[in-house]
Motif scaffolding. Structure first.
Motif, short mmCIF file in Angstrom:
data_model
loop_
_atom_site.label_atom_id
_atom_site.label_comp_id
_atom_site.label_asym_id
_atom_site.label_seq_id
_atom_site.Cartn_x
_atom_site.Cartn_y
_atom_site.Cartn_z
N ALA A 94 0.94 -1.20 -0.09
CA ALA A 94 -0.04 0.14 0.03
C ALA A 94 0.92 1.14 -0.07
CB ALA A 94 -0.73 0.01 1.21
N VAL A 95 1.86 1.06 0.61
CA VAL A 95 2.80 2.55 1.04
C VAL A 95 3.99 2.59 -0.32
CG1 VAL A 95 4.38 3.68 2.45
CG2 VAL A 95 2.30 2.41 3.34
N PHE A 96 4.84 1.64 -0.30
CA PHE A 96 5.71 1.86 -1.24
C PHE A 96 5.41 1.64 -2.59
CE2 PHE A 96 7.88 -0.19 2.84
CZ PHE A 96 8.20 1.17 3.30
N LEU A 97 4.57 0.55 -3.03
CA LEU A 97 4.08 0.41 -4.35
C LEU A 97 3.00 1.27 -4.86
CD1 LEU A 97 4.39 -3.46 -4.51
CD2 LEU A 97 6.24 -1.85 -5.29
N THR A 98 1.95 1.54 -4.18
CA THR A 98 0.73 2.20 -4.41
C THR A 98 1.04 3.70 -4.17
OG1 THR A 98 -0.77 0.22 -4.10
CG2 THR A 98 -1.66 2.23 -4.15
#
Length: 434
Positions: A275-279
């Motif tokens: 959720a944080v690093f990719l999205t």
């Protein structure tokens, strides 16, 4: 009631109490029965402890025996002898033509896969091409690049056999494959050698051509990112909470949160990384950078807890003595407390890193399960990790991947044992006895 009256009451009560003057008969029947029950309870406790240790040792021995029994075959590969008439097959190519800066261009123009197929067909018939793995042409190309003189005469090269023949040669396989193996053995055209490709190669569709180097390198790069982030932040957080943080409700809430984070399932950190690093930040998917960031979040609470315990174990007299000779609070922490707590911090860090090395679920969530045919060159390149590679191979239908999975598990266990041995060495090397 005053203290004097209370004392008088106690003395009066003791004087009026009835004391049995009869001494304990330790040789009597009653006492002997009680002593026998105590000894019996002790023997039962020892027996249960011995049974628990023996059972755990048995399970460990069964695991190691199973892994070694199947995995050791994964470090070997079956090879078939193939005769090459290179002057005829290459239309008179010379050693000079495949030497120097133009060697790759010449080798590409030689149609080595066609040469291998033609040589095998001439020796073993039209179905000879099914005897070799898909990596046979790459092996021939590498042999010619290493020794260009091979192209000037007839040569007999040992090339990796197909996975069906490899399984049948090492253990029972398909009836057709076993028949082919028996025929080749009669011609002395079959042998078993050490599989260097397994240590230097990458993932492949053929189990006889797979290797673990790409996954192992991906694990090393991921662990490097994890260590660079989790170790300094975890140590500074532990020092602040133990030495500087005020004792209030906010600090208590932070401590409880850290303890809870250390017990959170690893897949939750995988969802967080997704959720944080990719999205949110759009970082490269399936990269060692994202994998390291995700595992750093998972490892950091473990380092904080281990660091706090190590700092807390330093005697207060060390702090008082340093302050007594004029050291500032910062000098007390970094010149005296931290060096003495470092062995415990390093031990907890390595144990946390060993746990992160064996994690699979968070890496699957961030996409590090892709097919990686070559080792990553940078931290943002697509990569996979050794536990993920083991998981992917264990899901394959081909029986040849069974021994490769066990062999990869052996490599992972050796790596984990090495990290634990390093933790023990650091603890014994820097430990200070008070």
């Amino acid at each position: 009631m005053s203290l004097c009256a209370w004392s008088n009451a106690i003395v009066k009560h003791m004087n009026n109490a009835t004391i049995d003057p009869t001494p304990t008969d330790w040789n009597g029947v009653v006492m002997q029965k009680r002593i026998a029950k105590r000894y019996a309870a002790e023997r039962r406790f020892k027996a249960m402890g011995f049974f628990a240790v023996a059972l755990s040792t048995l399970f460990l021995a069964f695991l190691l025996f199973t892994m070694l029994g199947q995995g050791l075959r994964g470090f070997q590969r079956t090879e078939i002898a193939v005769e090459f008439d290179f002057p005829a097959l290459t239309s008179g190519a010379t050693a000079a033509s495949i030497t120097g800066p133009n060697a790759d261009t010449t080798l590409n123009s030689m149609d080595i896969p066609g040469i291998v197929e033609l040589a095998v067909s001439q020796q073993y018939g039209e179905q000879g091409g099914e005897l070799l793995t898909s990596a046979a042409a790459a092996n021939v190309r590498q042999k010619l690049a290493d020794n260009p003189q091979l192209v000037t005469a007839k040569q007999t090269l040992w090339l990796p056999a197909d996975s069906r023949l490899d399984v049948a040669y090492k253990r029972a396989g398909e009836p057709a494959a076993e028949k082919t193996v028996a025929t080749l053995e009669q011609k002395d055209a079959l042998r078993s050698g050490f599989n260097w490709t397994f240590l230097t190669g990458a993932d492949a569709t053929d189990p006889s051509a797979v290797g673990i180097w790409a996954a192992f390198k991906g694990s090393l790069m991921t662990m490097a990112i994890t260590l660079l982030l989790a170790f300094p932040i975890g140590v500074f957080a532990a020092l602040y909470l133990e030495e500087y943080a005020p004792k209030n409700k906010l600090t208590d809430m932070i401590e409880v949160s850290i303890n809870n984070l250390a017990a959170v399932p690893s897949i939750i950190f995988g969802l967080l990384g997704l959720a944080v690093f990719l999205t949110m930040f759009g970082m490269p998917r399936s990269s060692a950078l994202v994998g390291g960031l995700t595992l750093a979040l998972m490892t950091m609470p473990v380092i904080v807890i281990a660091g706090r315990n190590a700092v807390k174990s330093v005697p207060p007299s060390i702090r008082e003595a340093a302050l007594g000779i004029g050291a500032s609070p910062v000098q007390v922490v970094f010149h005296h407390v931290l060096p003495l707590a470092l062995p415990g911090i390093l031990t907890g860090t390595i144990i946390g890193m060993a746990r992160a090395l064996g994690e699979t679920a968070p890496l699957l969530m961030i996409g590090m399960r892709a097919f990686i045919p070559s080792a990553p060159q940078g931290f943002t390149d697509a990569a996979t990790a050794l536990p993920v590679q083991i998981y992917l191979w264990s899901d394959e239908v081909n029986q040849g991947f069974v021994e490769k999975t066990s062999a990869a598990i052996i490599v992972l266990l050796i790596f984990l044992l090495g990290m634990n041995a390093l933790a023990i060495y650091l603890r014994n090397r820097f430990e200070t006895r008070w």
